[in-house]
Write an enzyme that holds these catalytic residues in place. Structure first.
Site, PDB file in Angstrom:
ATOM      1  N   GLU A 206     -24.454 -22.866  24.408  1.00 47.81           N
ATOM      2  CA  GLU A 206     -25.817 -22.949  24.953  1.00 47.81           C
ATOM      3  C   GLU A 206     -26.503 -24.251  24.548  1.00 47.81           C
ATOM      4  OE1 GLU A 206     -29.981 -20.299  24.881  1.00 47.81           O
ATOM      5  OE2 GLU A 206     -28.348 -19.834  23.489  1.00 47.81           O
TER       6      GLU A 206
ATOM      7  N   LYS B 250     -32.308 -20.042  32.473  1.00 45.65           N
ATOM      8  CA  LYS B 250     -32.285 -18.781  31.719  1.00 45.65           C
ATOM      9  C   LYS B 250     -33.453 -17.887  32.122  1.00 45.65           C
ATOM     10  CE  LYS B 250     -31.661 -17.361  26.857  1.00 45.65           C
ATOM     11  NZ  LYS B 250     -31.632 -17.914  25.471  1.00 45.65           N
TER      12      LYS B 250
ATOM     13  N   CYS C  39     -26.743 -16.722  26.911  1.00 42.36           N
ATOM     14  CA  CYS C  39     -27.045 -16.019  25.663  1.00 42.36           C
ATOM     15  C   CYS C  39     -27.711 -14.658  25.876  1.00 42.36           C
ATOM     16  CB  CYS C  39     -27.879 -16.941  24.786  1.00 42.36           C
ATOM     17  SG  CYS C  39     -27.967 -16.458  23.039  1.00 42.36           S
TER      18      CYS C  39
END
Length: 271
Positions: free
Chosen positions: A40, A108, A140
């Site tokens: 990430e 995200k 994530c």
């Protein structure tokens, strides 16, 4: 499809150093590798409210273009995260950078607690077909929500690639969630997580992994720097769905507007 997973350290806020390491890792790919997957926000590292305006990257900027040139030179796709500066709005973004160009930009959608006030969440999921395989991206914390992978499966994803930054004490969280996301959607999921200490003293746990459509682990890394190669047998998707197909049996539809683009990109816009 052959994927190389780079589990490595990241220097937060040090894009020149991270870029140097990224280019070295790309150059080390085997000739028959299709995709190299990094953790990430590996290009910029995690940024703060104080430095995000100075250190975030335009996806059309020099650093990303340098990665694109390396992808072309080595004929490999690069899945790479960064803190993105989109005309003064900041996102935690992962890119699918193929030799043909940037084919997929995912922002995200589910922000971890410290990210609020630094970046804003994305508003859509997307998949793209590349080398005959339909691919989606997650980042994530996204993987802890069943709807994220389900949205990608609804867009016909066969493989979900996850850039990760999981730290102690949640050592086992993504092992469990990613195995569930792969099994319940009958797709492949591959994760690259970060290792080492962050500037605030947190310890990133590594444990990158790959999971097949039955929820079985294909590989699992340890806690140090490492590199793993996983070859995906796409026929396992059909075999997993032959007895029962979760997608066919779902009774609750996901909300959102599905958009089909002429270049093969598929999006589910959630607002």
């Amino acid at each position: 499809m052959k994927i190389e997973v780079v589990q490595t350290t990241t220097r937060d806020g040090d894009t020149p150093y991270n870029l140097k390491c990224i280019l070295e890792a790309i150059a080390q790919c085997a000739p028959d590798t299709d995709i190299v997957l990094f953790p990430e926000s590996h290009l910029t590292g995690f940024l703060t409210q104080e430095d995000v305006g100075m250190l975030s990257e335009d996806i059309n900027g020099e650093a990303v273009q340098t990665v694109l040139e390396a992808a072309r030179r080595h004929n490999v796709a690069v899945v790479l995260g960064l803190y993105e500066n989109a005309n003064g709005t900041f996102y935690n973004t992962t890119l699918f950078i193929a030799p043909e160009g940037i084919l997929l930009t995912y922002r995200k959608t589910h922000l971890w607690v410290p990210e609020h006030g630094i970046v804003v969440p994305g508003d859509r999921f997307a998949t793209v077909q590349w080398r005959g395989v339909r691919i989606g991206l997650l980042i994530c914390y996204d993987s802890e929500f069943p709807e994220t992978a389900r949205a990608l499966a609804a867009l016909d994803a066969q493989v979900v690639l996850i850039t990760d930054g999981l730290a102690e004490p949640e050592d086992n969280v993504h092992r469990v969630s990613v195995m569930a996301r792969a099994m319940e959607n009958q797709i492949f999921a591959v994760v690259s997580n970060r290792v080492g200490k962050g500037p605030d003293g947190c310890v990133f746990i590594g444990n990158s992994l790959g999971v097949d459509p039955f929820g079985r682990t294909l590989f699992e890394a340890g806690r140090g720097e490492s590199r793993h190669t996983v070859t995906l047998d796409l026929s396992l998707i059909g075999k997993a769905r032959a007895f029962h197909d979760y997608r066919a049996n779902q009774r609750i539809a996901l909300p959102g507007e599905r958009v089909e683009h002429a270049n093969g990109l598929r999006e589910l816009i959630i607002g």
